[in-house]
Design a protein around this motif. Structure first.
Motif, PDB file in Angstrom:
ATOM      1  N   LYS A  17       0.830  -1.207   0.000  1.00 17.38           N
ATOM      2  CA  LYS A  17       0.000   0.000   0.000  1.00 17.38           C
ATOM      3  C   LYS A  17       0.863   1.256   0.000  1.00 17.38           C
ATOM      4  N   ILE A  18       1.942   1.236   0.787  1.00 14.68           N
ATOM      5  CA  ILE A  18       2.843   2.391   0.820  1.00 14.68           C
ATOM      6  C   ILE A  18       3.462   2.609  -0.564  1.00 14.68           C
ATOM      7  N   GLY A  19       3.903   1.515  -1.207  1.00 16.27           N
ATOM      8  CA  GLY A  19       4.479   1.636  -2.537  1.00 16.27           C
ATOM      9  C   GLY A  19       3.482   2.141  -3.561  1.00 16.27           C
ATOM     10  N   TYR A  20       2.240   1.644  -3.449  1.00 17.66           N
ATOM     11  CA  TYR A  20       1.212   2.063  -4.412  1.00 17.66           C
ATOM     12  C   TYR A  20       0.834   3.523  -4.219  1.00 17.66           C
ATOM     13  N   TYR A  21       0.564   3.930  -2.973  1.00 15.11           N
ATOM     14  CA  TYR A  21       0.158   5.306  -2.714  1.00 15.11           C
ATOM     15  C   TYR A  21       1.302   6.299  -2.942  1.00 15.11           C
ATOM     16  N   SER A  22       2.542   5.834  -2.760  1.00 15.69           N
ATOM     17  CA  SER A  22       3.678   6.732  -2.988  1.00 15.69           C
ATOM     18  C   SER A  22       3.795   7.133  -4.461  1.00 15.69           C
ATOM     19  N   GLN A 126       4.429  -0.942 -14.536  1.00 19.45           N
ATOM     20  CA  GLN A 126       4.248  -2.336 -14.138  1.00 19.45           C
ATOM     21  C   GLN A 126       4.358  -2.500 -12.630  1.00 19.45           C
ATOM     22  N   LEU A 127       5.303  -1.777 -12.010  1.00 22.59           N
ATOM     23  CA  LEU A 127       5.482  -1.870 -10.559  1.00 22.59           C
ATOM     24  C   LEU A 127       4.251  -1.373  -9.822  1.00 22.59           C
ATOM     25  N   CYS A 128       3.652  -0.323 -10.326  1.00 19.25           N
ATOM     26  CA  CYS A 128       2.436   0.220  -9.715  1.00 19.25           C
ATOM     27  C   CYS A 128       1.304  -0.803  -9.766  1.00 19.25           C
ATOM     28  N   GLN A 129       1.166  -1.489 -10.903  1.00 16.15           N
ATOM     29  CA  GLN A 129       0.129  -2.512 -11.034  1.00 16.15           C
ATOM     30  C   GLN A 129       0.372  -3.679 -10.076  1.00 16.15           C
ATOM     31  N   VAL A 130       1.650  -4.041  -9.895  1.00 17.63           N
ATOM     32  CA  VAL A 130       1.985  -5.126  -8.956  1.00 17.63           C
ATOM     33  C   VAL A 130       1.575  -4.739  -7.538  1.00 17.63           C
ATOM     34  N   LYS A 132      -0.687  -2.538  -6.665  1.00 19.48           N
ATOM     35  CA  LYS A 132      -2.140  -2.410  -6.586  1.00 19.48           C
ATOM     36  C   LYS A 132      -2.811  -3.771  -6.453  1.00 19.48           C
ATOM     37  N   ASN A 133      -2.427  -4.714  -7.334  1.00 16.79           N
ATOM     38  CA  ASN A 133      -3.036  -6.043  -7.278  1.00 16.79           C
ATOM     39  C   ASN A 133      -2.608  -6.809  -6.036  1.00 16.79           C
ATOM     40  N   GLY A 134      -1.361  -6.577  -5.608  1.00 19.99           N
ATOM     41  CA  GLY A 134      -0.839  -7.317  -4.462  1.00 19.99           C
ATOM     42  C   GLY A 134      -1.554  -7.004  -3.171  1.00 19.99           C
ATOM     43  N   TYR A 135      -1.754  -5.721  -2.890  1.00 23.69           N
ATOM     44  CA  TYR A 135      -2.329  -5.413  -1.578  1.00 23.69           C
ATOM     45  C   TYR A 135      -3.816  -5.740  -1.505  1.00 23.69           C
ATOM     46  N   TYR A 136      -4.524  -5.776  -2.637  1.00 24.65           N
ATOM     47  CA  TYR A 136      -5.923  -6.200  -2.579  1.00 24.65           C
ATOM     48  C   TYR A 136      -6.037  -7.705  -2.363  1.00 24.65           C
ATOM     49  N   TRP A 137      -5.104  -8.474  -2.902  1.00 27.35           N
ATOM     50  CA  TRP A 137      -5.118  -9.913  -2.645  1.00 27.35           C
ATOM     51  C   TRP A 137      -4.749 -10.235  -1.198  1.00 27.35           C
TER      52      TRP A 137
END
Length: 326
Positions: A17-22, A126-130, A132-137
């Motif tokens: 989440k930190i990586g995605y929101y950053s 691609q990193l952003c998508q990873v 995003k999908n990772g923290y929802y799973w």
């Protein structure tokens, strides 16, 4: 051990989440990035606290201790509700986006359906998508961690000022041998069922979400229901068999007050109510719907077996919790 397992996955979720929101620090409020950082600190501190203090029966500063434990309990429940809400909103938006055009979906966002949200920001890398999908799973692990921690904190709260009965100091420890024949067979069957279930779930998700052909979707649903019906039927038979074996066991029933066991029974029955409600609504929907096909029949059998399995399983577990050691 279970708490630490869920805590690790919760920390991984916070990192994602930190990586995605950053990636959207210029598009989002700063609180979006601060929240997962604070949550990660809370998970670490609480897990350490429960690891060293879960077995304590406090007899000093009773009111302060009870107040602190209840504050921790309500915090966990608030985190749990927040995680459930976020996951539900994400699923709702995913379905909405799937069934609408991009222009109409953006109009809904501009109209205020989810203002100041990451959904409004573009995620192209691609990193952003990873992330995003990772923290929802990983949301289910965070949800389970909050419930797990809430249960442990509640037991600690009940144990404040409690004196342990004399009989509880003489509990005989059961010896567990991994490669004894019965244990080994049970573990192997459980692992095979677990791996098979994960495989069926992945195939089901891939075929249902990626295939537009009705025949492929029908095959995926049939595979999913047949596998689950077989597992539920086997589990029901095993639970009935275990309850029958209890009838030939001469051990006495433990009727003494035990906060942990009382909470276990309450959580077990409370969790089963959700499955009972889902199965009931499924049965009503299937009976009322037309036309009826093979998938509807499998769904009906699945709902009925779900009710039977939870009933037999709860009876078996509750009776086992109240039995004295050998």
């Amino acid at each position: 051990g279970g708490l630490i397992l869920f805590a690790i996955f919760s920390l991984v979720m916070d990192v994602f989440k930190i990586g995605y929101y950053s990636s959207f620090y210029s598009c989002l409020s700063a609180i979006k990035i601060i929240y997962p950082i604070v949550q990660a600190i809370f998970v670490v501190v609480q897990t350490y606290f429960l690891w060293i203090s879960a077995k304590d029966c406090v007899h000093v500063h009773l009111n302060v201790t009870r107040c602190g434990l209840m504050l921790t309990l309500t915090t966990n429940l608030a985190v749990w509700m927040s995680a459930v809400t976020d996951e539900s909103v994400h699923k709702a938006h995913s379905k909405l986006k799937k069934n609408m055009t991009d222009e109409l979906y953006r109009w809904f966002l501009r109209a205020g359906m989810r203002s100041s949200s990451a959904e409004e920001c573009n995620c192209h890398s691609q990193l952003c998508q990873v992330f995003k999908n990772g923290y929802y799973w990983l949301y289910p692990f965070n949800i389970e961690y909050s419930l797990f921690a809430s249960a442990m904190v509640y037991v600690m709260w009940k144990n404040v000022g409690r004196f342990i009965e004399h009989h509880s100091h003489h509990v005989q420890r059961l010896r567990f041998r991994l490669f004894r024949r019965t244990f080994f067979v049970g573990i192997m069957l459980g692992l095979i069922t677990l791996v098979s279930g994960l495989g069926v779930l992945i195939l089901y998700e891939v075929q249902v979400n990626s295939s537009a052909e009705p025949s492929k979707r029908s095959q995926a649903l049939t595979m999913y229901y047949v596998f689950n019906i077989a597992c539920l039927g086997l589990m029901s038979l095993v639970c009935v068999g275990g309850s029958v074996i209890y009838r030939f066991d001469k051990r006495d029933m433990d009727r003494h007050k035990n906060p942990t066991r009382t909470l276990d029974v309450a959580l077990l029955m409370g969790a089963a109510l959700g499955q009972y409600a889902i199965s009931y609504y499924s049965i009503v929907a299937i009976v009322a719907s037309t036309p009826r096909d093979a998938v509807s029949a499998l769904n009906l059998a699945y709902a009925l077996l779900m009710i039977a399995q939870h009933t037999f399983q709860n009876i078996f577990i509750i009776e086992g919790l109240h039995r004295q050691p050998p």
